[in-house]
Design an enzyme around this catalytic site. Structure first.
Site, PDB file in Angstrom:
ATOM      1  CG  HIS A  45     -11.143  54.913 104.656  1.00 10.86           C
ATOM      2  ND1 HIS A  45     -11.510  53.591 104.568  1.00 10.86           N
ATOM      3  CD2 HIS A  45     -10.944  55.151 105.981  1.00 10.86           C
ATOM      4  CE1 HIS A  45     -11.520  53.042 105.774  1.00 10.86           C
ATOM      5  NE2 HIS A  45     -11.192  53.969 106.654  1.00 10.86           N
ATOM      6  CB  SER A  90     -13.442  49.111 107.778  1.00 13.07           C
ATOM      7  OG  SER A  90     -12.818  50.151 107.077  1.00 13.07           O
ATOM      8  NE  ARG A 137     -15.610  56.884 111.656  1.00 12.55           N
ATOM      9  CZ  ARG A 137     -15.173  55.639 111.681  1.00 12.55           C
ATOM     10  NH1 ARG A 137     -15.740  54.751 110.899  1.00 12.55           N
ATOM     11  NH2 ARG A 137     -14.198  55.274 112.467  1.00 12.55           N
ATOM     12  CE  LYS A 141      -3.971  43.665 117.211  1.00 12.18           C
ATOM     13  NZ  LYS A 141      -4.241  45.092 117.310  1.00 12.18           N
TER      14      LYS A 141
HETATM   15  P1  ADP Z   1      -7.876  52.800 112.186  1.00 11.54           P
HETATM   16  O1  ADP Z   1      -7.879  51.344 112.536  1.00 11.54           O
HETATM   17  O2  ADP Z   1      -6.549  53.463 112.305  1.00 11.54           O
HETATM   18  O3  ADP Z   1      -8.987  53.620 112.802  1.00 11.54           O
HETATM   19  P2  ADP Z   1      -9.389  52.907 109.747  1.00 11.54           P
HETATM   20  O4  ADP Z   1      -8.998  52.269 108.467  1.00 11.54           O
HETATM   21  O5  ADP Z   1     -10.606  52.388 110.409  1.00 11.54           O
HETATM   22  O6  ADP Z   1      -8.104  52.773 110.635  1.00 11.54           O
HETATM   23  O7  ADP Z   1      -9.563  54.476 109.570  1.00 11.54           O
HETATM   24  C1  ADP Z   1      -8.533  55.312 109.095  1.00 11.54           C
HETATM   25  C2  ADP Z   1      -8.971  56.762 109.212  1.00 11.54           C
HETATM   26  O8  ADP Z   1     -10.127  56.989 108.435  1.00 11.54           O
HETATM   27  C3  ADP Z   1      -9.347  57.199 110.633  1.00 11.54           C
HETATM   28  O9  ADP Z   1      -8.951  58.540 110.824  1.00 11.54           O
HETATM   29  C4  ADP Z   1     -10.838  57.115 110.643  1.00 11.54           C
HETATM   30  O10 ADP Z   1     -11.422  58.003 111.594  1.00 11.54           O
HETATM   31  C5  ADP Z   1     -11.135  57.570 109.241  1.00 11.54           C
HETATM   32  N1  ADP Z   1     -12.428  57.077 108.785  1.00 11.54           N
HETATM   33  C6  ADP Z   1     -12.926  55.837 108.884  1.00 11.54           C
HETATM   34  N2  ADP Z   1     -14.170  55.764 108.364  1.00 11.54           N
HETATM   35  C7  ADP Z   1     -14.465  57.018 107.946  1.00 11.54           C
HETATM   36  C8  ADP Z   1     -15.623  57.619 107.358  1.00 11.54           C
HETATM   37  N3  ADP Z   1     -16.734  56.941 107.120  1.00 11.54           N
HETATM   38  N4  ADP Z   1     -15.566  58.927 107.054  1.00 11.54           N
HETATM   39  C9  ADP Z   1     -14.438  59.611 107.294  1.00 11.54           C
HETATM   40  N5  ADP Z   1     -13.335  59.138 107.882  1.00 11.54           N
HETATM   41  C10 ADP Z   1     -13.344  57.847 108.204  1.00 11.54           C
END
Ligand code: ADP
Length: 158
Positions: A18, A129, A91, A42
């Site tokens: 992120h 995550s 990704r 949730k």
């Molecule tokens: P969501 O539940 O909306 O997917 P996340 O917190 O998992 O929320 O992810 C938020 C954003 O960050 C999304 O666009 C996701 O694709 C991106 N993201 C998550 N992990 C990575 C990563 N390792 N590298 C780049 N972008 C990421």
């Protein structure tokens, strides 16, 4: 006009993946708002306030980046804060299919908002995550996948 982007997500927890997307997008926008989306029905793994505190810590020296919590549709939040862009990270091809549908539906509902995608860097592609949570749940060391200023072990000592 100020170019304002929303970076929405659950950030449960916020990872180096992120952080990388936000830092790379920074030169393109005047302001990036990291929007922690939540759903009162949730239960997340980490409390909302903790996630907010961690992200604020990562960007404490970056005045262009702010953090907000929001329950509702990202496009509604865009309207609330006058943002023209939604930023998302890609990704894998699975991410692409999922994101494509959401971005196209958002475009139908609010044509004036553009979703901007950045491909992840090779070093952060595997970070999610979910995997980080799993490592921490089993008392592993996930520090290399987290921003350097986030020490999640402090959470378990509370
Ligand atoms: P969501 O539940 O909306 O997917 P996340 O917190 O998992 O929320 O992810 C938020 C954003 O960050 C999304 O666009 C996701 O694709 C991106 N993201 C998550 N992990 C990575 C990563 N390792 N590298 C780049 N972008 C990421």
């Amino acid at each position: 006009m100020n170019r304002v982007a929303i970076f929405p997500g659950s950030f449960d927890p916020f990872t180096r993946g992120h952080e990388s997307i936000i830092r790379r997008a920074l030169p393109m926008f005047d302001q990036i708002i990291v929007m922690i989306g939540y759903n009162s029905n949730k239960k997340p793994y980490y409390p909302l306030e903790k996630r907010e505190e961690w992200i604020n810590r990562v960007f404490k020296n970056d005045p262009k980046i702010t953090v907000a919590k929001f329950e509702g549709l990202t496009i509604d939040f865009c309207k609330l804060v006058n943002a023209q862009y939604i930023l998302r990270g890609l990704r894998t091809s699975a991410d692409f299919e999922y994101e494509r549908a959401i971005a196209q539906i958002n475009k139908d509902m609010r044509p004036e908002i553009e979703t901007i995608f950045l491909l992840t860097t090779p070093e952060t592609t595997a970070i999610s995550s979910t995997i980080v949570r799993d490592i921490l749940l089993h008392k592993g060391d996930a520090s290399q996948f987290l921003p350097s200023c986030i020490d999640i072990s402090e959470f378990y000592e509370d």
